[in-house]
Design an enzyme around this catalytic site. Structure first.
Site, PDB file in Angstrom:
ATOM      1  CB  SER A   1      33.252  -7.340 -64.310  1.00  0.00           C
ATOM      2  OG  SER A   1      32.239  -7.927 -64.797  1.00  0.00           O
TER       3      SER A   1
ATOM      4  CD  GLU B   1      30.001 -11.351 -57.246  1.00  0.00           C
ATOM      5  OE1 GLU B   1      29.922 -10.486 -58.444  1.00  0.00           O
ATOM      6  OE2 GLU B   1      29.612 -12.263 -56.795  1.00  0.00           O
TER       7      GLU B   1
ATOM      8  CG  ASP C   1      19.976 -11.976 -49.487  1.00  0.00           C
ATOM      9  OD1 ASP C   1      18.736 -11.458 -49.308  1.00  0.00           O
ATOM     10  OD2 ASP C   1      20.250 -12.510 -49.585  1.00  0.00           O
TER      11      ASP C   1
ATOM     12  CG  HIS D   1      29.648 -10.218 -63.030  1.00  0.00           C
ATOM     13  ND1 HIS D   1      30.441  -9.204 -62.546  1.00  0.00           N
ATOM     14  CD2 HIS D   1      29.771 -10.794 -62.003  1.00  0.00           C
ATOM     15  CE1 HIS D   1      31.143  -9.033 -61.578  1.00  0.00           C
ATOM     16  NE2 HIS D   1      29.989 -10.557 -61.125  1.00  0.00           N
TER      17      HIS D   1
ATOM     18  CG  PHE E   1      25.630 -21.302 -54.382  1.00  0.00           C
ATOM     19  CD1 PHE E   1      25.368 -20.324 -52.578  1.00  0.00           C
ATOM     20  CD2 PHE E   1      25.769 -19.985 -54.963  1.00  0.00           C
ATOM     21  CE1 PHE E   1      25.861 -19.292 -52.357  1.00  0.00           C
ATOM     22  CE2 PHE E   1      26.485 -19.390 -55.136  1.00  0.00           C
ATOM     23  CZ  PHE E   1      26.089 -18.205 -53.912  1.00  0.00           C
TER      24      PHE E   1
END
Ligand code: FAD
Length: 281
Positions: free
Chosen positions: A7, A9, A100, A257, A207
């Site tokens: 998958s 994103e 968040d 993913h 990040f």
């Protein structure tokens, strides 16, 4: 290699140029035949319309599209309206998250945790949607303890999650340990590792600090030693991430993913090396 489910994103593009670029990226990634493309949801619902538009376009092109949905800052009525929109658009899968709060926003909304969102979606829509939830092999940064985080994960599954996607990580052992812990609790849903290809070290380091993903010292030191040599950073990044994926699949991970960051090349390069790319078909 066993049949594994991929998958991929995306984040919703902000401009018409970004949307055009994403179409090309999606067409290129389609050769991997992913089970679904998911689309993130901005902090506090800030991308509601763009997430919906991106998901609609992916679905219209004939792919399964899975919107992310977070509950923080939202009321039940707002969430109900979004679920209705997705139901009407024929969406079958949702990535259900707490999310968040964007900085400066004070109100947390009516649901406090992803487990409550999963419970809410099941109460409102029954089994209409396949529900994915987040998992944290290196533990969520706000968790009081690993045990508390594991129990929080267990609550999401008990509330009705079908499958989980992990935060990205570069420590294989963290994933394997997490899966062992989860299985020891009697939880048998798939735990699909989230894979972050590495193309820029400075961005990844920033990040990772924020989301609690560790870059192991041996990798960090090596990336740092490349300085501004972006070709070496990309080459080493491709080596380590491909190796991680290979070992995950050998260890029985049910799929991968990809956090592709709206770029086709890094994910395609990894999959090609794994024998999952277009050349393998
Ligand atoms: P939860 O599962 O609710 O956990 C949040 C924290 O609360 C954890 O520390 C947990 O231990 C604790 N907790 C949970 N339940 C309880 C309880 N009952 N009592 C006490 N403590 C509890 N963010 C976005 O804004 N948009 C996105 O599209 C997005 N997509 C993501 C996709 C994936 C696959 C992943 C892994 C993360 C994604 N995120 C996204 C980030 C995510 O929103 C943040 O990590 C957020 O801080 C936690 O969301 P969660 O759903 O994991 O929350």
């Amino acid at each position: 290699m066993q049949a594994i489910e991929l998958s991929i994103e995306f984040f919703p593009p902000q401009t018409p140029e970004g949307a055009e670029k994403l179409r090309t990226v999606r067409e290129r990634l389609a050769v991997l035949q992913p089970a679904f493309f998911s689309v993130t949801y901005g902090a506090g619902g800030s991308t509601r319309e763009r997430t919906f538009a991106t998901v609609q376009e992916i679905a219209a092109a004939g792919f399964e599209a899975a919107p992310h949905l977070s509950c923080i800052g939202a009321s039940r009525a707002q969430l109900r309206a979004i679920l209705k929109e997705y139901e009407e658009a024929g969406i079958r899968r949702i990535v259900a998250l707490r999310g968040d709060l964007p900085s400066g926003v004070g109100t947390t909304g009516e649901l406090r945790y992803a487990s409550e969102l999963v419970e809410f979606i099941r109460a409102e829509t029954g089994r209409r949607f396949i529900l994915e939830v987040a998992a944290y092999p290196e533990w969520h940064p706000q968790a009081k303890s690993p045990r508390d985080d594991l129990l929080a994960f267990q609550r999401k599954v008990a509330a009705g999650a079908d499958s989980a996607i992990t935060q990205y990580f570069y420590n294989l052992d963290a994933y394997l340990h997490f899966v062992d812990e989860v299985r020891a609790l009697g939880i048998d849903i798939p735990i699909v590792p989230g894979i972050m290809p590495i193309t820029s070290f400075a961005r990844l380091a920033r990040f990772s600090d924020a989301c609690g993903a560790e870059i192991p010292r041996w990798m960090r030191r090596k990336f740092e030693s490349f300085g501004d040599d972006s070709a070496s950073i990309r080459a080493f990044g491709l080596d380590v991430v491909t190796d991680l994926c290979q070992r995950l699949l050998e260890a029985g991970a049910p799929g991968l993913h990809f956090y592709c960051m709206n770029q086709a090349e890094p994910t395609l390069a990894i999959c090609e090396r794994l024998g999952l790319g277009p050349h393998a078909r």
